[in-house]
Motif scaffolding. Structure first.
Motif, short mmCIF file in Angstrom:
data_model
loop_
_atom_site.label_atom_id
_atom_site.label_comp_id
_atom_site.label_asym_id
_atom_site.label_seq_id
_atom_site.Cartn_x
_atom_site.Cartn_y
_atom_site.Cartn_z
N CYS A 1 -1.10 -5.98 5.12
CA CYS A 1 -1.05 -6.27 3.60
C CYS A 1 -0.47 -7.35 3.25
O CYS A 1 0.79 -7.69 4.73
CB CYS A 1 -0.96 -5.37 2.47
N CYS B 1 3.26 -6.92 3.81
CA CYS B 1 3.59 -6.19 5.64
C CYS B 1 3.59 -7.98 6.07
O CYS B 1 4.36 -8.06 7.33
CB CYS B 1 2.87 -5.32 6.12
N GLY C 1 5.45 0.28 7.19
CA GLY C 1 4.04 -0.29 6.46
C GLY C 1 2.86 0.23 6.87
O GLY C 1 3.03 0.29 8.48
N LEU D 1 0.68 -0.91 -0.14
CA LEU D 1 -0.29 0.21 0.39
C LEU D 1 0.92 1.37 -0.09
O LEU D 1 0.47 2.41 0.01
CB LEU D 1 -0.73 -0.01 0.81
ZN ZN Z 1 1.31 -3.40 3.99
#
Ligand code: ZN
Length: 236
Positions: free
Chosen positions: A218, A221, A214, A202
């Motif tokens: 996601c 991450c 981060g 992202l």
């Molecule tokens: Zn992320």
């Protein structure tokens, strides 16, 4: 050829994996050049951190600085235009019915290595290095060892040169990647990975965790943070 005569071209995105690959290459090859590929990623954060990582490597590791040569950028936005995946458009990241995450850009690594081989041909470099890994990304068919070694054979035939593809992370997981970083460059190199490399899908650089910046949720991450935790647990 002895190591003092070898050269390599590293696919260097500014992410954790390619930065560890770059250090690995600098330990092994007398001359190392880097190439970054812009393919219409929806966040250019990784590409933004590249010069910062290279500057720190040159400044803080003199033994690597003498080997680190030119950095190249190639723009192939057409790949992103074709891909239409979560990596290049604002689609939510999820698994597709084909069993691969929709962050998969079809054929991306095949295209990357083909461009790198063409650039390497001009630079007199025939060893190409990338951070692909079967262990964490087995859903990505173009990260598999078979795919890449077959591609190396094809490139060798197509360019009438022995093109070699080296993938030092192929058989280790993210905990192993953190451990390798420490082996290669000590705690200072781990610090560089945490502070300056970028992995988050992202493009989040506002949240700082022990393992780096981060969104924290996601898939990229998730891998990076879980790898960090496993690596830390393994040390105690
Ligand atoms: Zn992320």
């Amino acid at each position: 050829m002895s190591p003092s005569e070898t050269s390599a071209l590293v696919l260097f995105s500014g992410g954790q994996d390619s930065t560890v690959c770059l250090a690995w290459a600098l330990e092994r090859h007398a001359r190392v050049e880097t190439v970054g590929i812009a393919y219409g990623q929806r966040h250019a954060v990784e590409l933004d951190v590249r010069p910062r990582v290279l500057t720190r490597l040159r400044r803080e590791w003199p033994r690597w600085a003498v080997r680190l040569g030119d950095d190249h950028m190639l723009d192939i936005a057409t790949l992103g235009a074709i891909g239409q995946t979560a990596m290049t458009t604002d689609t939510a990241i999820e698994m597709t019915t084909a069993g691969v995450p929709n962050t998969f850009v079809p054929g991306r690594n095949l295209v990357f290595f083909t461009y790198a081989a063409a650039l390497g041909y001009r630079r007199g470099i025939h060893t190409l290095i990338g951070g692909m890994c079967e262990t964490d990304y087995s859903g990505y068919p173009d990260c598999r060892n078979d795919t890449l070694q077959t591609l190396a054979k094809t490139l060798s035939l197509g360019m009438a040169r022995d093109v070699t593809i080296e993938t030092p992370l192929m058989w280790i997981d993210k905990a192993g990647t953190w451990a390798l970083a420490e082996t290669l460059g000590g705690s200072g190199f781990v610090d560089l990975i945490v502070e300056d490399t970028h992995t988050c899908y992202l493009g989040d650089r506002t949240h700082r965790h022990v393992w780096g910046y981060g969104c924290g949720t996601c898939p990229a991450c998730d891998l990076r943070s879980k790898g960090w935790e496993r690596w830390q647990k393994g040390k105690t």
